[in-house]
Design a protein around this motif. Structure first.
Motif, PDB file in Angstrom:
ATOM      1  N   LYS A  98       0.835  -1.206   0.000  1.00 25.16           N
ATOM      2  CA  LYS A  98       0.000   0.000   0.000  1.00 25.16           C
ATOM      3  C   LYS A  98       0.870   1.256   0.000  1.00 25.16           C
ATOM      4  CE  LYS A  98      -3.707   2.127   2.726  1.00 25.16           C
ATOM      5  NZ  LYS A  98      -4.532   2.748   1.846  1.00 25.16           N
ATOM      6  N   ILE A  99       1.920   1.227   0.789  1.00 27.03           N
ATOM      7  CA  ILE A  99       2.838   2.367   0.841  1.00 27.03           C
ATOM      8  C   ILE A  99       3.482   2.597  -0.526  1.00 27.03           C
ATOM      9  CG2 ILE A  99       5.006   3.198   1.835  1.00 27.03           C
ATOM     10  CD1 ILE A  99       4.200   1.635   4.408  1.00 27.03           C
ATOM     11  N   LEU A 100       3.957   1.520  -1.144  1.00 30.17           N
ATOM     12  CA  LEU A 100       4.590   1.645  -2.455  1.00 30.17           C
ATOM     13  C   LEU A 100       3.621   2.171  -3.500  1.00 30.17           C
ATOM     14  CD1 LEU A 100       6.763  -1.595  -2.592  1.00 30.17           C
ATOM     15  CD2 LEU A 100       7.572   0.774  -2.533  1.00 30.17           C
ATOM     16  N   ARG A 101       2.401   1.669  -3.498  1.00 35.02           N
ATOM     17  CA  ARG A 101       1.411   2.112  -4.484  1.00 35.02           C
ATOM     18  C   ARG A 101       1.003   3.570  -4.258  1.00 35.02           C
ATOM     19  NH1 ARG A 101       0.104  -1.795  -7.890  1.00 35.02           N
ATOM     20  NH2 ARG A 101       0.141  -3.947  -7.237  1.00 35.02           N
ATOM     21  N   GLU A 102       0.984   4.014  -3.008  1.00 35.73           N
ATOM     22  CA  GLU A 102       0.665   5.414  -2.734  1.00 35.73           C
ATOM     23  C   GLU A 102       1.806   6.332  -3.178  1.00 35.73           C
ATOM     24  OE1 GLU A 102      -0.352   5.679   1.394  1.00 35.73           O
ATOM     25  OE2 GLU A 102      -2.343   4.813   1.084  1.00 35.73           O
ATOM     26  N   GLU A 103       3.039   5.893  -2.939  1.00 29.76           N
ATOM     27  CA  GLU A 103       4.188   6.718  -3.305  1.00 29.76           C
ATOM     28  C   GLU A 103       4.475   6.677  -4.803  1.00 29.76           C
ATOM     29  OE1 GLU A 103       8.825   7.358  -2.010  1.00 29.76           O
ATOM     30  OE2 GLU A 103       7.451   6.344  -0.659  1.00 29.76           O
TER      31      GLU A 103
ATOM     32  N   LEU B  56       2.906   2.362 -10.528  1.00 32.23           N
ATOM     33  CA  LEU B  56       3.076   0.917 -10.360  1.00 32.23           C
ATOM     34  C   LEU B  56       1.768   0.168 -10.588  1.00 32.23           C
ATOM     35  CD1 LEU B  56       5.348   0.658  -7.201  1.00 32.23           C
ATOM     36  CD2 LEU B  56       5.987   0.247  -9.576  1.00 32.23           C
ATOM     37  N   LYS B  57       0.670   0.798 -10.231  1.00 34.39           N
ATOM     38  CA  LYS B  57      -0.622   0.123 -10.341  1.00 34.39           C
ATOM     39  C   LYS B  57      -0.947  -0.245 -11.783  1.00 34.39           C
ATOM     40  CE  LYS B  57      -5.184   0.291  -8.338  1.00 34.39           C
ATOM     41  NZ  LYS B  57      -6.059   1.001  -7.452  1.00 34.39           N
ATOM     42  N   SER B  58      -0.633   0.645 -12.727  1.00 33.01           N
ATOM     43  CA  SER B  58      -0.939   0.348 -14.130  1.00 33.01           C
ATOM     44  C   SER B  58       0.147  -0.493 -14.789  1.00 33.01           C
ATOM     45  CB  SER B  58      -1.138   1.646 -14.912  1.00 33.01           C
ATOM     46  OG  SER B  58       0.055   2.404 -14.902  1.00 33.01           O
ATOM     47  N   ARG B  59       1.388  -0.344 -14.332  1.00 30.08           N
ATOM     48  CA  ARG B  59       2.489  -1.069 -14.960  1.00 30.08           C
ATOM     49  C   ARG B  59       2.686  -2.467 -14.378  1.00 30.08           C
ATOM     50  NH1 ARG B  59       7.689   2.207 -14.944  1.00 30.08           N
ATOM     51  NH2 ARG B  59       8.296   0.601 -16.418  1.00 30.08           N
ATOM     52  N   LEU B  60       2.403  -2.619 -13.107  1.00 28.04           N
ATOM     53  CA  LEU B  60       2.601  -3.904 -12.428  1.00 28.04           C
ATOM     54  C   LEU B  60       1.338  -4.280 -11.675  1.00 28.04           C
ATOM     55  CD1 LEU B  60       6.101  -3.166 -10.875  1.00 28.04           C
ATOM     56  CD2 LEU B  60       5.654  -4.585 -12.866  1.00 28.04           C
ATOM     57  N   PRO B  61       0.535  -5.165 -12.236  1.00 30.19           N
ATOM     58  CA  PRO B  61      -0.702  -5.538 -11.542  1.00 30.19           C
ATOM     59  C   PRO B  61      -0.432  -6.167 -10.170  1.00 30.19           C
ATOM     60  CG  PRO B  61      -0.388  -6.863 -13.528  1.00 30.19           C
ATOM     61  CD  PRO B  61       0.703  -5.858 -13.484  1.00 30.19           C
ATOM     62  N   THR B  62       0.694  -6.826 -10.039  1.00 31.55           N
ATOM     63  CA  THR B  62       1.066  -7.393  -8.748  1.00 31.55           C
ATOM     64  C   THR B  62       2.533  -7.092  -8.499  1.00 31.55           C
ATOM     65  OG1 THR B  62       1.357  -9.419  -7.483  1.00 31.55           O
ATOM     66  CG2 THR B  62       1.351  -9.658  -9.857  1.00 31.55           C
ATOM     67  N   LEU B  63       2.887  -6.753  -7.280  1.00 35.49           N
ATOM     68  CA  LEU B  63       4.267  -6.386  -6.972  1.00 35.49           C
ATOM     69  C   LEU B  63       5.146  -7.588  -6.660  1.00 35.49           C
ATOM     70  CD1 LEU B  63       3.688  -3.219  -4.778  1.00 35.49           C
ATOM     71  CD2 LEU B  63       4.414  -3.321  -7.155  1.00 35.49           C
ATOM     72  N   TRP B  64       4.565  -8.649  -6.135  1.00 33.41           N
ATOM     73  CA  TRP B  64       5.332  -9.841  -5.798  1.00 33.41           C
ATOM     74  C   TRP B  64       4.732 -11.047  -6.504  1.00 33.41           C
ATOM     75  CZ3 TRP B  64       4.905  -5.775  -2.498  1.00 33.41           C
ATOM     76  CH2 TRP B  64       6.083  -5.343  -1.907  1.00 33.41           C
ATOM     77  N   THR B  65       5.599 -11.892  -7.030  1.00 37.70           N
ATOM     78  CA  THR B  65       5.170 -13.132  -7.651  1.00 37.70           C
ATOM     79  C   THR B  65       5.999 -14.270  -7.067  1.00 37.70           C
ATOM     80  OG1 THR B  65       6.771 -13.078  -9.453  1.00 37.70           O
ATOM     81  CG2 THR B  65       4.676 -11.921  -9.818  1.00 37.70           C
ATOM     82  N   ARG B  66       5.667 -15.464  -7.443  1.00 41.41           N
ATOM     83  CA  ARG B  66       6.426 -16.619  -6.968  1.00 41.41           C
ATOM     84  C   ARG B  66       7.669 -16.865  -7.817  1.00 41.41           C
ATOM     85  NH1 ARG B  66       1.930 -20.981  -4.990  1.00 41.41           N
ATOM     86  NH2 ARG B  66       0.755 -19.481  -3.765  1.00 41.41           N
TER      87      ARG B  66
END
Length: 49
Positions: free
Chosen positions: A5-10, A14-24
């Motif tokens: 949440k902090i990263l997406r607010e700052e 990222l929200k449009s470029r990376l639908p998810t920040l962490w993957t397996r």
């Protein structure tokens, strides 16, 4: 507050470029006989790409 949440607010882009920040998935590589300075320079040059 969650780190995502902090990263997406700052960084709202990222929200449009990376639908998810962490993957397996993960990445592993070796650099052989290349110096750490050469690797650092390469990484810095990639930031503008």
């Amino acid at each position: 507050m969650h780190i995502k949440k902090i990263l997406r607010e700052e960084f709202p882009e990222l929200k449009s470029r990376l639908p998810t920040l962490w993957t397996r998935s993960y990445f592993v590589s070796t650099h052989g006989h290349v110096s750490a300075d050469v690797i650092k320079k390469y990484i810095e040059e990639q930031k503008g790409v």
